[in-house]
Write a protein that holds these residues in place. Structure first.
Motif, PDB file in Angstrom:
ATOM      1  N   ASN A 416      -7.028  48.128 -12.102  1.00  0.00           N
ATOM      2  CA  ASN A 416      -8.080  47.439 -12.833  1.00  0.00           C
ATOM      3  C   ASN A 416      -7.870  45.943 -12.659  1.00  0.00           C
ATOM      4  O   ASN A 416      -6.738  45.468 -12.541  1.00  0.00           O
ATOM      5  CB  ASN A 416      -8.089  47.824 -14.314  1.00  0.00           C
ATOM      6  CG  ASN A 416      -6.799  47.439 -15.020  1.00  0.00           C
ATOM      7  OD1 ASN A 416      -6.628  46.290 -15.439  1.00  0.00           O
ATOM      8  ND2 ASN A 416      -5.883  48.393 -15.140  1.00  0.00           N
ATOM      9  N   SER A 417      -8.968  45.217 -12.626  1.00  0.00           N
ATOM     10  CA  SER A 417      -8.875  43.778 -12.437  1.00  0.00           C
ATOM     11  C   SER A 417     -10.032  43.089 -13.138  1.00  0.00           C
ATOM     12  O   SER A 417     -11.094  43.687 -13.361  1.00  0.00           O
ATOM     13  CB  SER A 417      -8.888  43.424 -10.943  1.00  0.00           C
ATOM     14  OG  SER A 417     -10.147  43.733 -10.385  1.00  0.00           O
ATOM     15  N   ASN A 438     -12.630  48.649 -12.476  1.00  0.00           N
ATOM     16  CA  ASN A 438     -11.615  49.692 -12.567  1.00  0.00           C
ATOM     17  C   ASN A 438     -11.832  50.690 -11.439  1.00  0.00           C
ATOM     18  O   ASN A 438     -12.981  51.022 -11.103  1.00  0.00           O
ATOM     19  CB  ASN A 438     -11.698  50.416 -13.914  1.00  0.00           C
ATOM     20  CG  ASN A 438     -11.594  49.471 -15.085  1.00  0.00           C
ATOM     21  OD1 ASN A 438     -10.762  48.560 -15.084  1.00  0.00           O
ATOM     22  ND2 ASN A 438     -12.435  49.662 -16.094  1.00  0.00           N
ATOM     23  N   SER A 439     -10.743  51.183 -10.869  1.00  0.00           N
ATOM     24  CA  SER A 439     -10.864  52.110  -9.744  1.00  0.00           C
ATOM     25  C   SER A 439      -9.738  53.119  -9.745  1.00  0.00           C
ATOM     26  O   SER A 439      -8.637  52.854 -10.247  1.00  0.00           O
ATOM     27  CB  SER A 439     -10.880  51.345  -8.415  1.00  0.00           C
ATOM     28  OG  SER A 439      -9.696  50.576  -8.279  1.00  0.00           O
ATOM     29  N   SER A 440     -10.023  54.277  -9.172  1.00  0.00           N
ATOM     30  CA  SER A 440      -9.031  55.335  -9.029  1.00  0.00           C
ATOM     31  C   SER A 440      -9.335  56.085  -7.740  1.00  0.00           C
ATOM     32  O   SER A 440     -10.461  56.580  -7.561  1.00  0.00           O
ATOM     33  CB  SER A 440      -9.085  56.288 -10.227  1.00  0.00           C
ATOM     34  OG  SER A 440      -8.169  57.355 -10.057  1.00  0.00           O
ATOM     35  N   TYR A 441      -8.357  56.164  -6.843  1.00  0.00           N
ATOM     36  CA  TYR A 441      -8.571  56.777  -5.539  1.00  0.00           C
ATOM     37  C   TYR A 441      -7.416  57.722  -5.204  1.00  0.00           C
ATOM     38  O   TYR A 441      -6.289  57.549  -5.675  1.00  0.00           O
ATOM     39  CB  TYR A 441      -8.661  55.716  -4.434  1.00  0.00           C
ATOM     40  CG  TYR A 441      -9.702  54.655  -4.682  1.00  0.00           C
ATOM     41  CD1 TYR A 441     -11.053  54.973  -4.703  1.00  0.00           C
ATOM     42  CD2 TYR A 441      -9.321  53.331  -4.904  1.00  0.00           C
ATOM     43  CE1 TYR A 441     -12.003  54.006  -4.930  1.00  0.00           C
ATOM     44  CE2 TYR A 441     -10.273  52.355  -5.130  1.00  0.00           C
ATOM     45  CZ  TYR A 441     -11.613  52.694  -5.144  1.00  0.00           C
ATOM     46  OH  TYR A 441     -12.555  51.736  -5.380  1.00  0.00           O
ATOM     47  N   GLY A 442      -7.719  58.692  -4.369  1.00  0.00           N
ATOM     48  CA  GLY A 442      -6.705  59.607  -3.868  1.00  0.00           C
ATOM     49  C   GLY A 442      -6.930  59.854  -2.396  1.00  0.00           C
ATOM     50  O   GLY A 442      -8.056  59.728  -1.891  1.00  0.00           O
ATOM     51  N   GLU A 479     -15.624  51.690 -11.475  1.00  0.00           N
ATOM     52  CA  GLU A 479     -16.539  51.279 -12.527  1.00  0.00           C
ATOM     53  C   GLU A 479     -16.585  49.765 -12.589  1.00  0.00           C
ATOM     54  O   GLU A 479     -15.535  49.103 -12.573  1.00  0.00           O
ATOM     55  CB  GLU A 479     -16.096  51.858 -13.879  1.00  0.00           C
ATOM     56  CG  GLU A 479     -17.062  51.579 -15.015  1.00  0.00           C
ATOM     57  CD  GLU A 479     -16.637  52.237 -16.308  1.00  0.00           C
ATOM     58  OE1 GLU A 479     -16.169  51.508 -17.216  1.00  0.00           O
ATOM     59  OE2 GLU A 479     -16.742  53.480 -16.396  1.00  0.00           O
ATOM     60  N   LEU A 480     -17.784  49.218 -12.656  1.00  0.00           N
ATOM     61  CA  LEU A 480     -17.994  47.773 -12.681  1.00  0.00           C
ATOM     62  C   LEU A 480     -18.752  47.383 -13.942  1.00  0.00           C
ATOM     63  O   LEU A 480     -19.796  47.951 -14.248  1.00  0.00           O
ATOM     64  CB  LEU A 480     -18.797  47.329 -11.446  1.00  0.00           C
ATOM     65  CG  LEU A 480     -19.215  45.856 -11.404  1.00  0.00           C
ATOM     66  CD1 LEU A 480     -18.003  44.950 -11.247  1.00  0.00           C
ATOM     67  CD2 LEU A 480     -20.212  45.616 -10.271  1.00  0.00           C
TER      68      LEU A 480
END
Length: 930
Positions: A416-417, A438-442, A479-480
């Motif tokens: 997140n930033s 916010n981001s989440s990656y795999g 998410e932005l």
């Protein structure tokens, strides 16, 4: 057609056998009394590619090399007090027993005449440069990286190693893999005292080594040759420390060597930015973690995903910021009987990163003179990686061999930033943003290579087949939440709350069939056929959220979905001619390829591209003498764009710095030429190396940057506001670069030290588009470096070095922004082992960065120091260590692109004090406890 070819390939594999299990054995003895010589050094070098194996004779003076391929070899036998014996031999397929090999006693030693000679720093055999480890004195607790820093032509900077002007991508230990292709693992975890030699060479591809025909596909490699007496036993180190502000470190490594069977275990946990390995970034986000996984400004990352490739292509160095790392790994190599050799590794790491960045962009377009973008961001991210590697070599019988190389990598990333961005034209504000991302990656990546080789009865006639498969799967969400202002003639305030789902699934299948036929004793012909199929299905779906998620609505302008396939078929041949002094090889391939992009959303349609290319290559190697050689290589390649670059969806993770893909991209056709010269002077113990390289790209995939003066609507319906940057990849003409590198190393007897100097010069010509206008950015660089490293004793070690680089940046659209930069890094390190077990160490680094355009120069000094007390028979040490005593550490980077000049300053770890304890494990069967 492709399926038929693969079926034929598999039938060939099942019917044909290949490979070789030749041996070479003998006994080393004294010519004076025929007594055997235990512990003599025996080195066997294959002349075709300079690959080598080494061992020491056993207690009866015997040696035996197994699992060899038939061909031409050089055998080198040496023993203290005896003259060295060199002989070239032809190894038949059934193997060769040499019998007794008698060494003559050294007459100079027998006559007790004291002759003092300066032993050479390095020797040159073919394409391999070998450095004697004992020619470079290091302290007892030094590791392999400390040792190679002292060697001519080797540069260690920002966690990466360069040798002879090229980045080292693989480190072997006694010719075997060590934690896959991670160069850092071996260099930071193996102690210098176990090393006998460091060999630097270009390792050929697996299939080239199997066929015995050099195809020019090489990887810059370092091979660490261990001392024969230290190949049976246990060694390693454990350490721990705790300091002010909660700083801590703990870890260690243990190596259990038993001849062919070797097990290495390493682990670490710390919050002081220490990383004894290279991180794999499968999702393409770790390298951009300072922005929480946002898409890159250059168009390479769409919503957090980087542009494509297999598991082995995602190694990234340590990033700025403050990192907490936990990692553990194990590496295993062994010989299972006489026919099977295996090596494998597993590695896990979990890291978290806190980062603060200040960024400034200065645009280069003629209409954009004075336009700037500034950004302040804070980011937090966590990243976990699992990495598996396995290599199994099976010599089925005399004429058949099989090699299997599976690799599996898994990654989980979340970040997140928050950032504040501002675009100005002079003193006028054009746009601004305040946002949270916010981001989440795999990611999962699996690949496997299956290599078969058949050796016919006729020497030099071989057939090899390599089948490659891979699967890549990347997915994630972001998410932005952003508030943006566009302050043109009609000011607009925009509030965004959006969620994006991203996915990229793909697979690859390839087959490479090669047949070699001897034409004469000195010439050979190779015929090859390659086919490949690559499929990917990337998509990005973005929804606009209101206060209630049930009111979510798909945003077509920020969404895209397509399928992409790339087929290639290549047919060609190569001819190789050998002579006593050199080798000439020339080849040509015809490659037909097809790129199909099926657009599904929001635009629909098919984009088909067919390409027909002639791919020539040539290589020439000339040995002027044993110490001097020249190598020239020319090759061509055609590469498709990555699937992510084709995705026609706007990435607005930073609403002022937008990126979008381009489904109309074509493949890039590249020419590469390099010339390399190496020379060693045994009389002066000096070494010299020179490299000249260059490349040219047709249909170079660069960037088109749009900076509209008024709102602009894209084909998807998305509006690019005035004062906002939109970057899109574009095929462009006119990219080329050139580079030279020269290094020279020589002992300085007066100072009992080694002096290494190097010089570089480079130029790159980078095309780009700014608002549709062609622009060319020229980067001219000059550099010089000096390293003076002590060679006094193992108790005193110092290194003085400086590396300066001068850059001239020019732009065809905005000559007033042409600039010159000076970047210099100087370092002085010192360690002294005093009586009574005391030790002192210090490290002082100075970084200078200056611009000649009127801006203030930036510089800082980083001073580290420590004092220690050795104990437990010098195995352990308790030390007090201070990091960044002057509290000036910082991270400054300058990037010059075709559209702007970027300056980035990142916060880093600052001053702390730590109490540390280290214990060295040494238990060798043949050398006693050391």
């Amino acid at each position: 057609m492709n399926k038929l070819l693969l079926v034929v390939a598999f039938l060939l594999i099942s019917v044909l056998a290949f490979g070789q299990s030749a041996f070479l054995s003998g006994t080393v003895s004294s010519a004076a009394d025929n007594s055997t010589l235990p512990g003599a050094s025996v080195v066997l070098t294959r002349l075709a590619d300079s690959a080598r194996v080494a061992q020491a004779t056993d207690t009866e003076g015997n040696f035996r090399f197994n699992n060899l391929t038939a061909g031409e070899y050089q055998l080198r036998i040496s023993f203290v007090g005896y003259t060295t014996q060199l002989r070239e031999l032809t190894l038949p397929e059934e193997g060769l027993e040499l019998g007794s090999l008698a060494l003559k006693e050294d007459a100079e030693q027998l006559n007790e005449i004291e002759i003092i000679r300066q032993q050479p720093l390095a020797t040159q055999e073919g394409d391999t440069t070998s450095f004697r480890a004992n020619a470079f004195k290091t302290t007892p607790d030094a590791n392999a990286e400390d040792l190679i820093r002292k060697m001519p032509g080797v540069v260690v900077q920002d966690g990466k190693v360069q040798a002879q002007g090229e980045e080292v991508r693989r480190v072997l230990v006694d010719g075997k893999p060590f934690f896959g292709d991670d160069p850092t693992a071996a260099l930071k975890n193996l102690p210098a005292e176990i090393i006998d030699k460091i060999q630097v060479f270009d390792q050929q591809s697996e299939q080239a080594r199997a066929s015995g025909f050099d195809d020019g596909e090489t990887t810059k490699t370092i091979n660490i040759v261990t001392k024969p007496e230290m190949r049976n036993g246990q060694f390693g180190r454990v350490y721990s420390g705790y300091g002010l502000d909660g700083r801590y470190m703990a870890g260690g490594n243990l190596n259990i060597f038993n001849d062919d069977q070797r097990i290495s275990i390493l682990a670490q946990s710390n919050n002081i930015n220490q990383q004894n390995f290279a991180t794999e970034d499968l999702a393409g986000v770790a390298s951009g973690s300072g922005r929480g996984g946002r898409g890159g400004r250059g168009g390479g990352g769409r919503g957090g995903f980087g542009g494509g490739g297999g598991a082995g292509e995602f190694m990234v160095g340590q990033q700025g910021g403050i990192a907490t790392t936990n990692a553990v790994g194990i590496n295993y190599t062994d010989q299972w009987g006489e026919k099977v050799e295996v090596s494998g590794s597993y590695f896990f790491n979990h890291s978290s990163l806190l980062s603060t960045q200040n960024t400034q962009l200065e645009y280069l377009g003629s209409r954009l003179g004075g336009q700037t973008y500034t950004e302040e961001s804070k980011a937090e991210s966590t990243n976990s990686n699992h990495r598996f590697n396995l290599r199994l070599d099976y010599n089925i019988d005399k004429n058949n061999s099989l090699q299997i190389r599976p690799r599996l990598s898994l990654q989980d990333y979340s970040g997140n930033s928050s950032l504040v961005g501002l675009t100005r034209l002079g003193s006028e504000t054009l746009s601004s943003t305040i946002n949270q991302f916010n981001s989440s990656y795999g990611a999962l990546s699996f690949s496997n290579d299956l290599l078969y080789r058949h050796s016919f009865a006729k020497r030099g006639r071989t057939l090899s087949v390599n089948i490659g498969t891979s699967i890549d799967n990347r997915d994630g969400t972001s998410e932005l939440n952003s508030q943006n202002e566009y302050l043109d003639e009609s000011p607009v305030t925009e509030n965004l709350l959006q969620q994006s789902d991203l996915q990229d699934k793909g697979w690859r299948l390839s087959a490479d069939v090669r047949y070699t036929e001897p034409i004469s004793q000195k010439s050979q012909l190779m015929l090859n056929y390659r086919t490949g199929y690559q499929y990917s299905r990337p998509y990005k779906l973005t929804t606009d959220l209101e206060n209630d998620e049930s009111e979510a609505e798909l945003n077509p302008a920020l969404s895209s979905q397509l399928t992409s396939s790339y087929r290639t078929n290549s047919l060609g041949g190569s001819y190789r001619l050998r002579s006593e002094k050199g080798m000439l090889m020339a080849g040509i391939n015809y490659q037909a390829s097809r790129l199909d992009n099926n657009l599904r959303f929001p635009l629909e349609g098919d984009i088909e591209r067919t390409f027909e290319n002639i791919l020539p290559m040539a290589m020439y190697r000339h040995n002027f003498s044993k110490e001097k050689n020249l190598r020239v290589m020319y090759r061509t390649s055609a590469n498709p764009p990555s699937a992510q670059r084709l995705l026609y969806a706007v990435d607005n993770s930073n609403p002022l710095q937008l990126t979008i893909g381009n489904p109309a991209l074509r493949q890039d056709y590249q020419h590469t030429l390099f010339t390399r010269y190496s020379a060693n002077n045994p009389e002066k113990a000096s070494t010299f190396f020179a490299l000249i390289s260059g490349s040219y790209s047709a249909q170079y995939i660069g960037n088109s940057v749009l900076l509209p003066a008024q709102d602009t609507i894209l084909a998807t319906g998305f509006t690019v506001p005035a004062g906002v940057q939109l970057t899109q990849p574009q095929n462009l003409e006119g990219y080329w670069n050139m580079r030279t590198f020269v290094s020279y190393g020589v002992p300085v007897q007066l100072l009992k030290s080694n002096l290494n100097v190097n010089a570089t010069a480079s130029y790159s010509h980078i095309p780009g588009l700014i608002n549709g206008a062609e622009t060319y950015t020229g980067n001219t660089g000059f550099g010089a470096g000096v390293v003076l490293s002590s060679n006094i004793s193992e108790k005193i070690d110092f290194t003085l070095s400086t590396q300066a680089n001068y850059t001239i940046a020019t732009n065809s659209l905005q000559e007033s922004l042409n600039n010159r930069y000076m970047n210099q890094t100087s370092r002085a390190s010192f360690k002294w082992i005093l009586p009574f077990g005391l030790s002192l160490e210090s490290d002082l680094a100075h970084q200078y960065y200056g611009s000649f355009a009127g801006s203030d120069a930036q510089n800082y000094m980083l001073l580290n120091a420590g004092i220690g007390k050795r104990m437990f028979n010098n195995r352990g040490e308790l030390s007090l260590y201070a990091y960044d005593l002057l509290n000036q550490n910082t991270d400054i980077q300058r990037n010059i692109t075709e559209a702007y000049i970027e300056s980035v300053q990142t916060d880093v770890l600052n001053r702390y004090l730590m109490l540390r304890f280290t214990y060295n494990i040494r238990n060798f069967k043949n050398a006693g406890n050391m």
